[in-house]
Scaffold this active site. Structure first.
Site: not given
Ligand code: UDP
Ligand code: MG
Length: 167
Positions: A122, A125
């Protein structure tokens, strides 16, 4: 509230040449860039950054992703944005974690994808709250790399520390 946010342009964002687009989108917020650098991400740094997700099935793939192993680009761009409600503003521009659910006008909605392994690539971050932002900024940056005094720091004499110097 004036607050700091850690932003990472992840390896897919760099490989897709999205740095300029992402920084342009972020500049809409009128926030101040307080620090910026390119980083070669060690396994230790990647695991520390995502340690809250250690128990998730996608964790090993996520660590490879952040290290650049999936994109032949072993680097990320790390930035600290500072200003009023910076976390909310940057997360709104980034869009939802799942790029398929993110609004199509958001950065993740426009440029993200889900891999065949099910990992969310995505592009970016963004810290999710002020305490996570503080932990992450202290992990990615040293006090002298940030242009103003954001968190308390002290001077320390560090002996016997290996450091690279120019020859
Ligand atoms: N991610 C993933 N699958 C999921 C949840 C998260 O691949 O079901 C990956 C995605 O790249 C995400 C990162 O893990 O940006 C960190 O997850 P987080 O829940 O912290 O989401 P964010 O804060 O990046 O929106
Ligand atoms: Mg996060």
């Amino acid at each position: 509230m004036q607050e700091a946010t850690l932003i990472l342009i992840k390896p897919d964002g760099l490989k897709k040449s999205l740095t300029g687009n992402i920084l342009t989108r972020l500049s809409e917020t009128k926030l101040e860039i307080a620090a910026a650098k390119m980083v070669r991400v060690s396994e230790h740094l990647a695991r520390e950054h995502y340690k809250h997700l250690m128990d998730q099935p996608f964790f090993p793939e996520l660590i490879k992703y952040l290290q650049g192993d999936l994109h032949d680009r072993k680097k990320v761009m790390a930035l600290v944005y500072w200003g009023e409600d910076s976390i909310k503003k940057c997360r709104q521009l980034a869009g939802a974690t799942n790029p398929e659910e993110a609004e199509s006008t958001s950065i993740r909605g426009a440029y993200g994808r889900i891999t065949t392994q099910g990992l969310y690539e995505n592009v970016i971050h963004v810290s999710s709250d002020t305490s996570e932002a503080e932990r992450e900024i202290k992990l990615w940056f040293s006090p002298e790399e940030i242009i103003f005094d954001m968190y308390p720091f002290k001077e320390a004499l560090i002996r016997e520390t290996k450091k690279l110097v120019w020859v």
